[in-house]
Design a protein around this motif. Structure first.
Motif, PDB file in Angstrom:
ATOM      1  N   GLN A  66      92.926  16.730  42.823  1.00  0.00           N
ATOM      2  CA  GLN A  66      92.564  16.334  41.462  1.00  0.00           C
ATOM      3  C   GLN A  66      91.675  17.423  40.849  1.00  0.00           C
ATOM      4  N   GLN A  67      92.020  17.855  39.657  1.00  0.00           N
ATOM      5  CA  GLN A  67      91.231  18.853  38.942  1.00  0.00           C
ATOM      6  C   GLN A  67      90.160  18.121  38.136  1.00  0.00           C
ATOM      7  N   LEU A  68      88.927  18.228  38.550  1.00  0.00           N
ATOM      8  CA  LEU A  68      87.842  17.524  37.884  1.00  0.00           C
ATOM      9  C   LEU A  68      87.119  18.433  36.900  1.00  0.00           C
ATOM     10  N   GLU A  69      86.692  17.835  35.825  1.00  0.00           N
ATOM     11  CA  GLU A  69      85.885  18.521  34.824  1.00  0.00           C
ATOM     12  C   GLU A  69      84.454  18.011  34.933  1.00  0.00           C
ATOM     13  N   ARG A  70      83.537  18.733  34.351  1.00  0.00           N
ATOM     14  CA  ARG A  70      82.131  18.318  34.324  1.00  0.00           C
ATOM     15  C   ARG A  70      82.010  16.895  33.757  1.00  0.00           C
ATOM     16  N   ARG A  71      82.765  16.621  32.717  1.00  0.00           N
ATOM     17  CA  ARG A  71      82.733  15.315  32.058  1.00  0.00           C
ATOM     18  C   ARG A  71      83.137  14.178  33.010  1.00  0.00           C
ATOM     19  N   ASP A  72      84.081  14.441  33.908  1.00  0.00           N
ATOM     20  CA  ASP A  72      84.506  13.430  34.886  1.00  0.00           C
ATOM     21  C   ASP A  72      83.343  13.019  35.785  1.00  0.00           C
ATOM     22  N   TRP A  73      82.574  14.007  36.227  1.00  0.00           N
ATOM     23  CA  TRP A  73      81.419  13.729  37.086  1.00  0.00           C
ATOM     24  C   TRP A  73      80.367  12.920  36.325  1.00  0.00           C
ATOM     25  N   ILE A  74      80.148  13.270  35.083  1.00  0.00           N
ATOM     26  CA  ILE A  74      79.148  12.549  34.273  1.00  0.00           C
ATOM     27  C   ILE A  74      79.586  11.105  34.056  1.00  0.00           C
ATOM     28  N   GLU A  75      80.851  10.889  33.719  1.00  0.00           N
ATOM     29  CA  GLU A  75      81.357   9.523  33.517  1.00  0.00           C
ATOM     30  C   GLU A  75      81.258   8.705  34.795  1.00  0.00           C
ATOM     31  N   ALA A  76      81.594   9.315  35.916  1.00  0.00           N
ATOM     32  CA  ALA A  76      81.477   8.607  37.198  1.00  0.00           C
ATOM     33  C   ALA A  76      80.014   8.283  37.490  1.00  0.00           C
ATOM     34  N   ALA A  77      79.132   9.204  37.170  1.00  0.00           N
ATOM     35  CA  ALA A  77      77.696   8.969  37.381  1.00  0.00           C
ATOM     36  C   ALA A  77      77.205   7.817  36.507  1.00  0.00           C
TER      37      ALA A  77
ATOM     38  N   LYS B 110      82.947  11.466  47.381  1.00  0.00           N
ATOM     39  CA  LYS B 110      83.814  10.585  48.171  1.00  0.00           C
ATOM     40  C   LYS B 110      84.673   9.720  47.253  1.00  0.00           C
ATOM     41  N   GLY B 111      84.094   9.218  46.163  1.00  0.00           N
ATOM     42  CA  GLY B 111      84.844   8.406  45.210  1.00  0.00           C
ATOM     43  C   GLY B 111      85.999   9.176  44.577  1.00  0.00           C
ATOM     44  N   PHE B 112      85.800  10.458  44.370  1.00  0.00           N
ATOM     45  CA  PHE B 112      86.859  11.299  43.805  1.00  0.00           C
ATOM     46  C   PHE B 112      87.802  11.850  44.879  1.00  0.00           C
ATOM     47  N   LYS B 113      87.425  11.659  46.151  1.00  0.00           N
ATOM     48  CA  LYS B 113      88.191  12.201  47.280  1.00  0.00           C
ATOM     49  C   LYS B 113      88.234  13.731  47.234  1.00  0.00           C
ATOM     50  N   VAL B 114      87.052  14.296  46.948  1.00  0.00           N
ATOM     51  CA  VAL B 114      86.902  15.750  46.929  1.00  0.00           C
ATOM     52  C   VAL B 114      85.647  16.112  47.732  1.00  0.00           C
ATOM     53  N   THR B 115      85.472  17.380  47.976  1.00  0.00           N
ATOM     54  CA  THR B 115      84.284  17.833  48.687  1.00  0.00           C
ATOM     55  C   THR B 115      83.119  17.975  47.707  1.00  0.00           C
ATOM     56  N   LYS B 116      81.923  18.059  48.256  1.00  0.00           N
ATOM     57  CA  LYS B 116      80.744  18.288  47.419  1.00  0.00           C
ATOM     58  C   LYS B 116      80.815  19.637  46.724  1.00  0.00           C
ATOM     59  N   GLY B 117      81.598  20.539  47.268  1.00  0.00           N
ATOM     60  CA  GLY B 117      81.763  21.850  46.641  1.00  0.00           C
ATOM     61  C   GLY B 117      82.302  21.747  45.228  1.00  0.00           C
ATOM     62  N   SER B 118      83.159  20.778  45.001  1.00  0.00           N
ATOM     63  CA  SER B 118      83.692  20.547  43.654  1.00  0.00           C
ATOM     64  C   SER B 118      82.562  20.181  42.695  1.00  0.00           C
ATOM     65  N   PHE B 119      81.646  19.351  43.180  1.00  0.00           N
ATOM     66  CA  PHE B 119      80.486  18.978  42.365  1.00  0.00           C
ATOM     67  C   PHE B 119      79.680  20.223  42.007  1.00  0.00           C
ATOM     68  N   TYR B 120      79.406  21.058  43.009  1.00  0.00           N
ATOM     69  CA  TYR B 120      78.560  22.228  42.790  1.00  0.00           C
ATOM     70  C   TYR B 120      79.250  23.314  41.951  1.00  0.00           C
ATOM     71  N   TRP B 121      80.524  23.171  41.735  1.00  0.00           N
ATOM     72  CA  TRP B 121      81.221  24.069  40.811  1.00  0.00           C
ATOM     73  C   TRP B 121      80.758  23.788  39.378  1.00  0.00           C
ATOM     74  N   HIS B 122      80.422  22.517  39.099  1.00  0.00           N
ATOM     75  CA  HIS B 122      80.051  22.091  37.753  1.00  0.00           C
ATOM     76  C   HIS B 122      78.551  21.908  37.544  1.00  0.00           C
ATOM     77  N   PHE B 123      77.811  21.679  38.624  1.00  0.00           N
ATOM     78  CA  PHE B 123      76.379  21.390  38.517  1.00  0.00           C
ATOM     79  C   PHE B 123      75.596  22.201  39.532  1.00  0.00           C
ATOM     80  N   LYS B 124      74.416  22.617  39.126  1.00  0.00           N
ATOM     81  CA  LYS B 124      73.535  23.381  40.011  1.00  0.00           C
ATOM     82  C   LYS B 124      73.064  22.500  41.166  1.00  0.00           C
ATOM     83  N   ASP B 125      72.713  21.252  40.835  1.00  0.00           N
ATOM     84  CA  ASP B 125      72.216  20.304  41.830  1.00  0.00           C
ATOM     85  C   ASP B 125      72.222  18.902  41.222  1.00  0.00           C
ATOM     86  N   ARG B 126      71.721  17.936  41.961  1.00  0.00           N
ATOM     87  CA  ARG B 126      71.698  16.551  41.474  1.00  0.00           C
ATOM     88  C   ARG B 126      70.870  16.441  40.205  1.00  0.00           C
TER      89      ARG B 126
END
Length: 191
Positions: free
Chosen positions: A10-21, A40-56
């Protein structure tokens, strides 16, 4: 090769992470908002998150900004009135916010306010949203001919009503809820 592993990721965008949050915030509050759980909810690695965000913390700042922008946009749209029709718009604002029961929106509002109790950055955002909300309706009351002080009081009363009643289940206990809402509206808007 099994079929599940052959599917493209799944190709996630920054907006997808924000909506899930925001969904997690509504369901579990700030404590439930963890990078690992989102990934885990997106079935992706944390690396995908860090592509869009510096940290939590970067995600949390984006969540606050998204919430703020959405609330300001909504109240600005709802309180926009054609000159000479401000009273009707105030009726509409009260009607919209006192009858619409967007449970997810209420839970997000509560979670952000709880967050603001413990976090200075969140508190600033909540104060900005509250000030914007109050100012939008204050301007409508002034346009209806109320003094500045009276307009501020009525604006605060309007929001105390719409937010307070959104937390209560009184509408299930009163068969004449629409009449009650109208009487309350007239008290808020009355001369």
């Amino acid at each position: 090769m099994d079929q599940e592993n052959s599917k493209p990721r799944q190709q996630l965008e920054r907006r997808d992470w924000i909506e899930a949050a925001l969904d997690v915030l509504a369901d579990q509050g700030l404590d439930g908002l963890r990078v690992e759980a989102l990934a885990k909810g997106f079935k992706v690695t944390k690396g995908s998150f860090y592509w869009h965000f510096k940290d939590r913390q970067d995600l949390l700042a984006a969540v606050l900004e998204t919430w703020k922008e959405g609330r300001i946009r909504d109240v600005s749209r709802q309180s926009a009135a054609t000159p000479g029709h401000e009273r009707e718009q105030l009726h509409r604002v009260i009607d919209i916010y006192s009858t619409a029961r967007n449970r997810k929106g209420v839970w997000i509002e509560l979670a952000v306010r709880d967050w603001a109790r413990h976090d200075a950055a969140a508190a600033v955002v909540v104060e900005e949203v509250d000030a914007w909300r109050l100012d939008c309706t204050r301007r409508l009351f002034v346009a209806c001919g109320f003094s500045e002080d009276e307009a501020k009081s009525r604006s605060l009363l309007l929001y105390a009503y719409v937010f307070g009643q959104s937390l209560m289940a009184f509408d299930r206990q009163d068969a004449k809820i629409s009449e009650l809402r109208e009487r309350i509206t007239e008290r808020i808007l009355g001369n």
